[in-house]
Design a protein around this motif. Structure first.
Motif, mmCIF file in Angstrom:
data_model
loop_
_atom_site.group_PDB
_atom_site.id
_atom_site.type_symbol
_atom_site.label_atom_id
_atom_site.label_comp_id
_atom_site.label_asym_id
_atom_site.label_seq_id
_atom_site.Cartn_x
_atom_site.Cartn_y
_atom_site.Cartn_z
ATOM 1 N N HIS A 139 1.036 -1.060 0.081
ATOM 2 C CA HIS A 139 -0.144 0.039 -0.222
ATOM 3 C C HIS A 139 0.814 0.953 -0.028
ATOM 4 O O HIS A 139 0.394 2.212 -0.737
ATOM 5 C CB HIS A 139 -1.087 0.033 1.001
ATOM 6 C CG HIS A 139 -2.242 -0.840 1.153
ATOM 7 N ND1 HIS A 139 -3.283 -1.119 1.266
ATOM 8 C CD2 HIS A 139 -1.900 -2.360 1.129
ATOM 9 C CE1 HIS A 139 -3.900 -1.695 0.900
ATOM 10 N NE2 HIS A 139 -3.538 -2.794 0.877
ATOM 11 N N LEU A 140 1.686 1.313 0.353
ATOM 12 C CA LEU A 140 3.105 3.024 1.042
ATOM 13 C C LEU A 140 3.785 2.255 -1.029
ATOM 14 O O LEU A 140 3.932 3.947 -0.655
ATOM 15 C CB LEU A 140 3.871 2.176 1.917
ATOM 16 C CG LEU A 140 3.118 2.045 3.356
ATOM 17 C CD1 LEU A 140 4.459 2.471 4.629
ATOM 18 C CD2 LEU A 140 2.483 3.094 4.124
ATOM 19 N N LEU A 141 4.077 1.436 -1.237
ATOM 20 C CA LEU A 141 4.493 1.417 -2.539
ATOM 21 C C LEU A 141 3.664 2.447 -3.539
ATOM 22 O O LEU A 141 4.127 3.295 -4.466
ATOM 23 C CB LEU A 141 5.012 -0.234 -2.585
ATOM 24 C CG LEU A 141 5.935 -0.337 -2.410
ATOM 25 C CD1 LEU A 141 6.558 -1.604 -2.355
ATOM 26 C CD2 LEU A 141 7.762 0.760 -2.804
ATOM 27 N N VAL A 142 2.312 1.705 -3.163
ATOM 28 C CA VAL A 142 1.727 2.370 -4.593
ATOM 29 C C VAL A 142 1.239 4.091 -4.520
ATOM 30 O O VAL A 142 1.280 4.521 -5.214
ATOM 31 C CB VAL A 142 0.130 1.591 -4.588
ATOM 32 C CG1 VAL A 142 -1.285 2.362 -5.094
ATOM 33 C CG2 VAL A 142 0.571 0.187 -5.533
ATOM 34 N N ARG A 143 0.627 3.915 -3.143
ATOM 35 C CA ARG A 143 0.263 5.221 -2.385
ATOM 36 C C ARG A 143 2.114 6.109 -2.873
ATOM 37 O O ARG A 143 1.431 7.609 -3.279
ATOM 38 C CB ARG A 143 0.809 5.924 -0.886
ATOM 39 C CG ARG A 143 0.291 7.193 -0.187
ATOM 40 C CD ARG A 143 0.393 7.324 1.585
ATOM 41 N NE ARG A 143 1.977 7.059 1.467
ATOM 42 C CZ ARG A 143 2.131 6.995 2.520
ATOM 43 N NH1 ARG A 143 1.272 6.887 3.769
ATOM 44 N NH2 ARG A 143 4.077 7.038 3.374
ATOM 45 N N ASP A 144 2.808 5.960 -2.497
ATOM 46 C CA ASP A 144 4.048 7.073 -3.142
ATOM 47 C C ASP A 144 4.167 6.634 -4.415
ATOM 48 O O ASP A 144 5.022 8.458 -4.802
ATOM 49 C CB ASP A 144 5.615 6.344 -2.222
ATOM 50 C CG ASP A 144 5.053 6.247 -0.488
ATOM 51 O OD1 ASP A 144 4.270 7.104 0.197
ATOM 52 O OD2 ASP A 144 6.072 5.514 0.365
ATOM 53 N N ALA A 145 4.101 6.424 -4.917
ATOM 54 C CA ALA A 145 4.092 6.113 -6.598
ATOM 55 C C ALA A 145 3.064 7.292 -7.135
ATOM 56 O O ALA A 145 3.950 8.161 -7.703
ATOM 57 C CB ALA A 145 4.596 4.516 -7.173
ATOM 58 N N ALA A 146 2.198 7.112 -6.542
ATOM 59 C CA ALA A 146 0.823 8.093 -6.871
ATOM 60 C C ALA A 146 1.419 9.626 -6.488
ATOM 61 O O ALA A 146 1.328 10.507 -7.364
ATOM 62 C CB ALA A 146 -0.175 7.442 -6.420
ATOM 63 N N VAL A 147 1.743 9.907 -5.533
ATOM 64 C CA VAL A 147 2.301 10.900 -4.639
ATOM 65 C C VAL A 147 3.476 11.373 -6.059
ATOM 66 O O VAL A 147 3.652 13.121 -6.198
ATOM 67 C CB VAL A 147 3.532 10.922 -3.675
ATOM 68 C CG1 VAL A 147 3.876 12.475 -2.961
ATOM 69 C CG2 VAL A 147 2.134 10.688 -2.802
ATOM 70 N N THR A 148 4.577 10.816 -6.135
ATOM 71 C CA THR A 148 5.723 11.145 -6.973
ATOM 72 C C THR A 148 5.236 11.661 -9.025
ATOM 73 O O THR A 148 5.041 12.348 -8.813
ATOM 74 C CB THR A 148 6.326 9.985 -7.042
ATOM 75 O OG1 THR A 148 7.345 9.868 -6.362
ATOM 76 C CG2 THR A 148 7.952 11.121 -8.118
ATOM 77 N N ALA A 149 4.264 10.601 -8.995
ATOM 78 C CA ALA A 149 4.271 10.290 -10.505
ATOM 79 C C ALA A 149 2.979 12.509 -10.587
ATOM 80 O O ALA A 149 2.901 13.036 -11.127
ATOM 81 C CB ALA A 149 2.907 9.713 -11.284
#
Length: 338
Positions: free
Chosen positions: A182-192
């Motif tokens: 969940h953190l990996l997907v959240r952080d990917a969304a934040v950066t993108a």
């Protein structure tokens, strides 16, 4: 694997696993998806060959599954297609391996170190996995250094989705529960999303997912021939079932200037939709699926009602779209614990 892409979605939902989007966003999706273009993209949709860790074996046992983990995930993908299809939304399964089954680099079956890893894996499989346990590894929120490449890959995948689909809004997990996927997907969304905002408006790149100047009232209502399209609006959903007993990360909430809002419509559909995940429902909710409202976190200054009105297609309904609710105004009773 992906359903026929169809038209660009108004709403893009990023789901770590094969149930997270529907578990957490059942009310919103059941209300909007029949008349709104929605695409649910699920990232971690595969298992891997054993021998398995004790945590992975326990996961399969709780689901009542005694067979091949690959077959188990085929079953789960079918359940997700059925549930998302019931909503009237489109789906995409990216095909990445779930954290429970991710081997250390070089120790995966068929990898360069497999000749040496094989005997070790048979005796003590945990030493060959990036996350040997659930409680002390996956649920602690500490992303393995071996997942650094995966982090970059996820960010690039989300950026491509934004570039190809041009959604008006993106729903991403808030990361309640600290599950590493969940953190990996959240952080990917934040950066993108931050990069998309920097490209759409003359503001410095980097840092948190912007603020009112990026996604608030000053954001353009639409693109023009003279400039790029506006960045999608980021919305973070409270991850169920974790949000029933845990709170969001206060640092993430503060740094991104997030404010909570409830979507009090369609909650009665959660039990119906969750029931379609037959391999998961009983293990996740042994006492029955709770009737709780969706919980979302928006940045300060965002016009929630305006965004909702833009997401709903004019042809969907002549009626005013359902409204959000400020949690301070809701009646006392069952709901997400904070």
């Amino acid at each position: 694997m992906s359903q026929n892409p169809g038209p660009e979605p108004a709403l893009l939902v990023l789901s770590p696993h094969l149930d997270d989007a529907v578990l957490s966003c059942a009310g919103l999706l059941s209300t909007l998806a029949p008349g709104v273009r929605v695409r649910v993209v699920t990232f971690f949709t595969e298992a891997a060959a054993g021998p398995l860790t004790r945590a992975a074996r326990s996961f399969l046992r709780q689901a009542g599954w005694s067979g091949d983990p690959d077959a188990f995930y085929r079953q789960r993908r079918g359940e997700d297609r059925e549930a998302v299809g019931r909503l009237g939304a489109a789906w995409t399964h990216v095909g990445l391996v779930d954290a429970l089954f991710r081997s250390r680099q070089g120790w995966a079956p068929g990898g360069v170190g497999d000749r040496f890893a094989g005997p070790v894996r048979r005796v003590l499989p945990e030493v060959t996995y990036r996350y040997p346990s659930y409680r002390y590894d996956i649920a602690r929120g500490r992303v393995s250094r071996a997942d650094r490449g995966l982090r970059r890959d996820l960010t690039e995948r989300v950026a491509r989705l934004l570039d190809e689909l041009h959604p008006l809004a993106v729903l991403a997990p808030l990361g309640v529960g600290r599950h590493v996927d969940h953190l990996l997907v959240r952080d990917a969304a934040v950066t993108a999303l931050a990069d998309a905002a920097a490209a759409a408006m003359p503001v410095p790149a980097g840092g948190p997912v912007g603020g009112p100047a990026l996604f608030g009232g000053s954001a353009p209502a639409g693109g023009s021939a003279d400039g790029p399209a506006p960045a999608p609006v980021p919305v973070f959903y409270a991850d169920l079932p974790y949000a029933l007993r845990q709170r969001p990360d206060p640092e993430f909430v503060t740094i991104n200037r997030l404010r909570r809002a409830e979507y009090p419509h369609g909650a009665e559909q959660r039990a119906v939709l969750v029931g379609l995940y037959r391999t998961q429902a009983g293990a996740l909710f042994p006492a029955g699926v709770p009737t709780v409202v969706d919980e979302y976190w928006w940045q300060e200054g965002v016009d929630r009602e305006g965004i909702l009105a833009r997401v709903v297609r004019p042809s969907a309904s002549a009626a005013r779209p359902p409204r959000w609710r400020d949690p301070s105004s809701r009646p006392r009773g069952p709901g997400l614990r904070r």
